[in-house]
Design a protein around this motif. Structure first.
Motif, PDB file in Angstrom:
ATOM      1  N   ALA A  67       9.074   4.976  -8.371  1.00 22.17           N
ATOM      2  CA  ALA A  67       7.767   4.481  -8.812  1.00 22.17           C
ATOM      3  C   ALA A  67       7.199   5.305  -9.964  1.00 22.17           C
ATOM      4  N   THR A 122       6.032  -4.802  -1.457  1.00 22.78           N
ATOM      5  CA  THR A 122       6.095  -4.623   0.002  1.00 22.78           C
ATOM      6  C   THR A 122       7.524  -4.293   0.414  1.00 22.78           C
ATOM      7  N   ALA A 123       7.671  -3.761   1.616  1.00 22.25           N
ATOM      8  CA  ALA A 123       8.993  -3.461   2.161  1.00 22.25           C
ATOM      9  C   ALA A 123       9.845  -4.728   2.084  1.00 22.25           C
ATOM     10  N   THR A 165      -2.950  -5.626   1.708  1.00 21.79           N
ATOM     11  CA  THR A 165      -2.412  -5.051   2.934  1.00 21.79           C
ATOM     12  C   THR A 165      -2.546  -6.072   4.063  1.00 21.79           C
ATOM     13  N   ARG A 166      -1.870  -5.814   5.209  1.00 22.23           N
ATOM     14  CA  ARG A 166      -2.012  -6.758   6.334  1.00 22.23           C
ATOM     15  C   ARG A 166      -3.401  -6.712   6.927  1.00 22.23           C
ATOM     16  N   VAL A 171       3.926   3.849  -1.807  1.00 23.69           N
ATOM     17  CA  VAL A 171       3.940   4.603  -3.068  1.00 23.69           C
ATOM     18  C   VAL A 171       4.099   3.678  -4.273  1.00 23.69           C
ATOM     19  N   ALA A 172       4.962   2.676  -4.162  1.00 24.75           N
ATOM     20  CA  ALA A 172       5.180   1.781  -5.311  1.00 24.75           C
ATOM     21  C   ALA A 172       3.903   1.002  -5.616  1.00 24.75           C
ATOM     22  N   MET A 176      14.330   1.862 -10.184  1.00 23.87           N
ATOM     23  CA  MET A 176      13.901   3.255 -10.449  1.00 23.87           C
ATOM     24  C   MET A 176      12.784   3.638  -9.499  1.00 23.87           C
ATOM     25  N   THR A 216       0.812  -1.221   0.000  1.00 24.91           N
ATOM     26  CA  THR A 216       0.000   0.000   0.000  1.00 24.91           C
ATOM     27  C   THR A 216       0.845   1.271   0.000  1.00 24.91           C
ATOM     28  N   ASN A 257      12.996  -3.958  -2.844  1.00 31.64           N
ATOM     29  CA  ASN A 257      14.404  -3.865  -2.483  1.00 31.64           C
ATOM     30  C   ASN A 257      14.548  -4.137  -0.997  1.00 31.64           C
TER      31      ASN A 257
HETATM   32  N1  LIG Z   1       8.758   3.844  -3.561  1.00 31.30           N
HETATM   33  C1  LIG Z   1       9.424   3.695  -4.692  1.00 31.30           C
HETATM   34  O1  LIG Z   1       9.498   4.618  -5.533  1.00 31.30           O
HETATM   35  C2  LIG Z   1      10.089   2.370  -4.988  1.00 31.30           C
HETATM   36  C3  LIG Z   1      10.887   2.245  -6.129  1.00 31.30           C
HETATM   37  C4  LIG Z   1      11.498   1.014  -6.408  1.00 31.30           C
HETATM   38  C5  LIG Z   1      11.307  -0.055  -5.570  1.00 31.30           C
HETATM   39  N2  LIG Z   1      10.543   0.114  -4.442  1.00 31.30           N
HETATM   40  C6  LIG Z   1      10.378  -1.015  -3.554  1.00 31.30           C
HETATM   41  O2  LIG Z   1       8.993  -1.339  -3.498  1.00 31.30           O
HETATM   42  C7  LIG Z   1       8.656  -1.795  -2.194  1.00 31.30           C
HETATM   43  C8  LIG Z   1       7.529  -0.918  -1.649  1.00 31.30           C
HETATM   44  O3  LIG Z   1       8.028   0.369  -1.448  1.00 31.30           O
HETATM   45  P1  LIG Z   1       7.084   1.557  -0.969  1.00 31.30           P
HETATM   46  O4  LIG Z   1       7.926   2.753  -0.886  1.00 31.30           O
HETATM   47  O5  LIG Z   1       5.883   1.575  -1.811  1.00 31.30           O
HETATM   48  O6  LIG Z   1       6.544   1.125   0.470  1.00 31.30           O
HETATM   49  P2  LIG Z   1       7.190   0.438   1.766  1.00 31.30           P
HETATM   50  O7  LIG Z   1       6.916   1.335   2.897  1.00 31.30           O
HETATM   51  O8  LIG Z   1       8.592   0.005   1.510  1.00 31.30           O
HETATM   52  O9  LIG Z   1       6.271  -0.882   1.904  1.00 31.30           O
HETATM   53  C9  LIG Z   1       4.945  -0.770   2.281  1.00 31.30           C
HETATM   54  C10 LIG Z   1       4.285  -2.118   2.268  1.00 31.30           C
HETATM   55  O10 LIG Z   1       5.065  -3.067   3.038  1.00 31.30           O
HETATM   56  C11 LIG Z   1       4.176  -3.754   3.917  1.00 31.30           C
HETATM   57  N3  LIG Z   1       4.851  -4.161   5.148  1.00 31.30           N
HETATM   58  C12 LIG Z   1       5.651  -3.404   5.936  1.00 31.30           C
HETATM   59  N4  LIG Z   1       6.034  -4.120   7.018  1.00 31.30           N
HETATM   60  C13 LIG Z   1       5.435  -5.333   6.916  1.00 31.30           C
HETATM   61  C14 LIG Z   1       5.436  -6.500   7.706  1.00 31.30           C
HETATM   62  N5  LIG Z   1       6.127  -6.581   8.858  1.00 31.30           N
HETATM   63  N6  LIG Z   1       4.742  -7.580   7.277  1.00 31.30           N
HETATM   64  C15 LIG Z   1       4.056  -7.543   6.107  1.00 31.30           C
HETATM   65  N7  LIG Z   1       4.009  -6.442   5.319  1.00 31.30           N
HETATM   66  C16 LIG Z   1       4.693  -5.366   5.701  1.00 31.30           C
HETATM   67  C17 LIG Z   1       3.106  -2.729   4.250  1.00 31.30           C
HETATM   68  O11 LIG Z   1       1.962  -3.421   4.679  1.00 31.30           O
HETATM   69  P3  LIG Z   1       0.641  -2.629   5.164  1.00 31.30           P
HETATM   70  O12 LIG Z   1      -0.089  -2.271   3.891  1.00 31.30           O
HETATM   71  O13 LIG Z   1      -0.075  -3.630   5.978  1.00 31.30           O
HETATM   72  O14 LIG Z   1       1.099  -1.434   5.943  1.00 31.30           O
HETATM   73  C18 LIG Z   1       2.905  -2.027   2.940  1.00 31.30           C
HETATM   74  O15 LIG Z   1       1.946  -2.696   2.139  1.00 31.30           O
HETATM   75  C19 LIG Z   1       9.927  -1.720  -1.367  1.00 31.30           C
HETATM   76  O16 LIG Z   1      10.545  -2.972  -1.355  1.00 31.30           O
HETATM   77  C20 LIG Z   1      10.772  -0.711  -2.120  1.00 31.30           C
HETATM   78  O17 LIG Z   1      12.161  -0.900  -1.920  1.00 31.30           O
HETATM   79  C21 LIG Z   1       9.941   1.279  -4.145  1.00 31.30           C
END
Ligand SMILES: NC(=O)c1ccc[n+]([C@@H]2O[C@H](COP(=O)([O-])OP(=O)(O)OC[C@H]3O[C@@H](n4cnc5c(N)ncnc54)[C@H](OP(=O)(O)O)[C@@H]3O)[C@@H](O)[C@H]2O)c1
Length: 228
Positions: A148, A79-80, A30-31, A10-11, A146, A8, A106
């Motif tokens: 999102a 997800t993270a 989501t959880r 930004v990505a 890259m 949930t 990542n």
């Molecule tokens: N943001 C970007 O531009 C970007 C770019 C490239 C790659 N990425 C990668 O994409 C992924 C998501 O990035 P993001 O920035 O969108 O958000 P994020 O904050 O890294 O991840 C959010 C998500 O992770 C879940 N999560 C966190 N802790 C958890 C746990 N203990 N158990 C199960 N789920 C858990 C959250 O669940 P809930 O919904 O339940 O809170 C949420 O859905 C990451 O791995 C990041 O490195 C992001």
């Protein structure tokens, strides 16, 4: 196509919104649905609460990881990274069996402060961990190199630049390349690195991505591989 986007942040939001805009039937996982909808504050980096985002994206349904996993014919892990294995467990292995599992995560470890380190590297990768944990899923690593906004709008960065894919299953990679084309990626800019082991390099690029972010002060940039 029915797509589950697990995540949930930004990505997840960006990919879910973009796939929906291209006619896909998208659920976002989501959880805890009630807990996620109850958040009313912006997060620590200024992202709006999920409920506010969903107000503008009402076609995207919010579900538990398990329900989203059941919904998707193709599943995206957004997800993270440190929690991805737990999130995919919650999505249930039987919901992933036989499906393409697109991994954009990542494995960033923020526990020692900024900049984050990688919790897996060199001899392994998050994508390989996921493939080992869910052997019946067809894991394809892509788009993790890259921001999102660039994932879903490559034209937002001027000129030609590249997106990588890695995975064991050739048909799964063709499905993912088709989705990348829908997002605006040109064939000549989709670089197939081979098997899932190549995810190591894609994930180990993150420290350089973070350094570039510090240099440029904004996240809209990408890699272009220039060849002789
Ligand atoms: N943001 C970007 O531009 C970007 C770019 C490239 C790659 N990425 C990668 O994409 C992924 C998501 O990035 P993001 O920035 O969108 O958000 P994020 O904050 O890294 O991840 C959010 C998500 O992770 C879940 N999560 C966190 N802790 C958890 C746990 N203990 N158990 C199960 N789920 C858990 C959250 O669940 P809930 O919904 O339940 O809170 C949420 O859905 C990451 O791995 C990041 O490195 C992001």
């Amino acid at each position: 196509m029915k797509i589950a986007v697990l995540g949930t942040g930004v990505a997840g939001r960006t990919l879910a919104g973009s796939f929906t805009g291209r006619g896909h039937d998208v659920a976002i996982g989501t959880r805890d649905v009630d807990a996620t909808l109850a958040i009313s504050e912006t997060d620590r980096i200024g992202n709006a609460p999920f409920s506010q985002w969903q107000g503008d994206n009402s076609d995207v349904r919010l579900m538990t990881f398990a329900d989203a996993g059941a919904h998707g014919e193709l599943v995206v892990n957004a997800t993270a990274g440190g929690a991805s294995l737990a999130a995919l467990e919650a999505a249930r292995a039987d919901n992933l069996t036989g499906k393409v599992l697109v991994d954009v995560a990542n494995a960033l470890d923020f526990s020692q402060g900024m900049p984050p380190t990688l919790s897996v590297a060199n001899t392994d990768s998050l994508a390989e961990q996921i493939q080992r944990a869910f052997p019946e899923a067809k894991v394809v690593k892509t788009l993790n190199t890259m921001n999102a906004s660039v994932m879903v709008n490559p034209a937002g960065v001027p000129g030609d630049h590249d997106v990588f894919v890695a995975g064991e299953d050739a048909d799964a990679k063709e499905t993912v390349k088709g989705l990348l084309r829908e997002l605006g990626w040109k064939d000549g800019n989709i670089v197939d690195l081979g098997g899932i082991r190549s995810a190591r390099g894609m994930e180990m690029y993150l420290p350089l991505w973070l350094s570039l972010m510090a240099v440029y002060g904004q996240p809209s940039y990408n890699i272009k591989v220039v060849r002789a």
